[in-house]
Design a protein around this motif. Structure first.
Motif: not given
Length: 161
Positions: A107, A115, A119-120, A122-125
């Protein structure tokens, strides 16, 4: 509410995502091209391989305001670094094919590295975040991305020297 239901509610075990129950499913490794970030990626790849987890390698292209003011094309510079990072990851994965199989994805996007990693993750858990220790002297005073991730306390964070 029963004692068991109360425990489950407090622990966040009901009706949602639960971290750390069956081993990690996603390990996120932040890379920036530095030696410590490559060591962190190698460490994360080993973890992912042993745990049969997905390795998410991320390079956040920093916003270089100072170079833009000097007329240096920021987009081209950060895109070149992203391409170099991706090329190195692909070459390493190809060299190890058949010996060590690791599911991975890459990514990249622009922004503040801290940041972007948050963010990533959290997005990908993400179940774990692995980064290299900062090689910049100023970060000992101001604080590095690694220190900020540890202080956030949202995932287990491994800082590789």
């Amino acid at each position: 509410m029963s004692r068991e239901e109360e425990y489950e509610a407090r622990a966040g075990l009901r009706g949602g995502f639960e971290r750390g129950t069956d081993g990690p499913k996603v390990i996120l490794a932040g890379v920036d091209g530095s030696d410590t970030s490559w060591r962190a990626a190698a460490y994360a790849a080993g973890l992912a391989r042993r745990q049969h987890a997905l390795l998410a390698v991320v390079y956040v292209q920093p916003l270089l305001a100072g170079t833009a003011a000097l007329g240096i094309p920021v987009t081209d510079t950060t895109e070149e670094v992203a391409e170099e990072v991706l090329g190195e990851i692909r070459a390493t994965a190809e060299r190890l094919r058949g010996v060590h199989e690791v599911r991975w994805e890459f990514h990249t996007f622009r922004g503040d590295p801290y940041t972007g990693l948050v963010r990533l993750a959290d997005e990908l858990k993400a179940d774990a975040v692995v980064v290299g220790a900062s090689e910049r002297a100023g970060h000992r005073i101001v604080g590095s991305v690694a220190v900020r991730l540890v202080k956030a306390g949202r995932w287990p964070v491994t800082v590789v020297p």
